[in-house]
Scaffold this motif. Sequence first.
Motif: not given
Lengths: 446, 167
Positions: A71, A73-74, A137, A293, B124, B128
């Motif tokens: 993922d 983002v996460t 998220r 999305s 990023f 992250f």
Amino acid sequence: MTLSLNLIRPCLEGVIPGVIATCDASGVPNVSYVSQVHYVDAHQLALSFQFFNKTRQNMLQNPQLTAYVIDPVTTARYRIALLYLRTETDGPLFQHMKAKLAGIASHTGMSGIFELRGADICRVLQIEKVPGEESVRLPPDYNWLSVLRGLGERLARQVDLASLFEELLGGLAESVAIRHSMILMAEPAGRKLYTVATHGYAQSGVGSEIPFGAGVIGVAAEYRVPIRITHMAAEYGYGNAVRAGFAQDRFLETAIPFPGLAEPHSQMAVPILEGEQLLAVLYVESAQDLRFSYDDEDALMVLARQLARQIVQLQQCQDADTESAPPATKPAVQSGRRLQVRYFPANHSIFLDEEYLIKGVAGAILWRLLTAFVQEQRTEFSNRELRLDKHLNLPDIDDNLEARLILLQRRLAEKSCALAVVKTGRGRFRLQVDRPVQLLEQTAAD
Amino acid sequence: MEAVSGIARLLSPDNLAFIQKGVSINVASRDVRRVPSLTRALSCRVDADGQRLRIALSRSQSSDLLRDIEKSGAIAVVFTEPSTHRTLQIKGADAGEVTADTADRACLEHTRAAFGAEIGKLGFDAAFNTRLFQLAPDDLVVLAFTPQTVFQQTPGPNAGALLEPAP
């Protein structure tokens, strides 16, 4: 409950390439990157086949694959056990992936190198969450389910096409901040779409046309599939190069500029389908990367289904009942300078005082109305009489009359202060003429 | 001229530097039924004897792969630099676990920083990268193997080409 592919779709946008492990018949493993691990449905995904490589040889020999996705983002990581089923080299899924890959390629400097040869469809056997640190998220700024309910109810209350379209586009801007949107009606006989409603542009662009197959809108229409691009891809936009290709089609409306953003970074076009029949395309775009999305695509498809049913219903009851006919009125007195209306029957184009207004079906309708006005001093008309009018013997006018009238109404509102089409009730409208008019029919010999 | 031996026969100085500079690393193996296993690795360095590569990864994230390596020794490792797509795959048949040493831990630290800078170019953030490399001290495992074949896998016309060993 096993982890569903539906829940890990943020990993499948191509932001971080997927990794695929395969093994040949002799037991030698192979590991490589794949630009797209694309969501097909809850049980299948498709890998972008871009190169004839070892991964490909191996999967044909041994269909057991393992994929690893992250993922973006996460940082959540998933391992997916896959079984390769088949490769598609055209069709809706292929076209969707091809368009999306064009965006990914252009964003990563790989245009011309990343090219889709096929969509390798795999069954998802198991999804395993890889243990590891991940961030929470953030919830989205809106709840699609409640938006769908609210907007669906608002749409259901609309009694004509124009307000239905307006309500939808306005509703998307207001509730989910989709600020640039449009609806294009399909004209299958001409293999093209014409813009009937837009939201968020300096020029409405109503009347502009897109051929089937051109850009995200044209591909969505041609293959009746949603097309969603998360980064700018020149070959799917409507920049000069793409529009130059339109010029060859003399029946295509090229005089009215397409209103879209010059450089959309995110684009999505969803087909508005009644059964298998394409009625229209809903197009949204944004200057931001990754604006739309998988969830947005789902939601717009739900709205498109409702829209299709309503379009069909409104078209079926667009004829007026005779009782509701307004009393025939004498035309108002025209004053001011004479308006010269020039008509070219070859393509039904109309020029007002030498300025281009419109062509095609909408042009033919206006000419018919003006002729009746001049010859019979009539101003009140019904959809029904237009539909039965032998002079307007034009393809598919039956299905799309209401949409043509919206188009004509908008173009007149934008281009002329002397002429207007005003709705006077269900299936009825008035031609309003404020200046004296002179009609000039221009045949090819002139 | 001195004969080139060990890893240097297969990997040019440039490629050796590339795989140790802080790029993305993924490792595959397979079970007896030829079902592939796959995990993301953290860092890579050349063993002191110049014969083997040492790949560091998280044990808790790699149970299938470690089981398969133990049984088969078969390994494929792909290295890619996200900002350029430069990619190399190295295969071997004698992979096995070795004890992590201080040099492996130092290499991991160096790689964490270098990879953070690399993906920072793509937007990023540091958090992250920290999550990608987060590892409990007793979770580190190191696999060592002798490279047998090396493939150029940068996307383009030469992708998949076997890099011939130096004479």
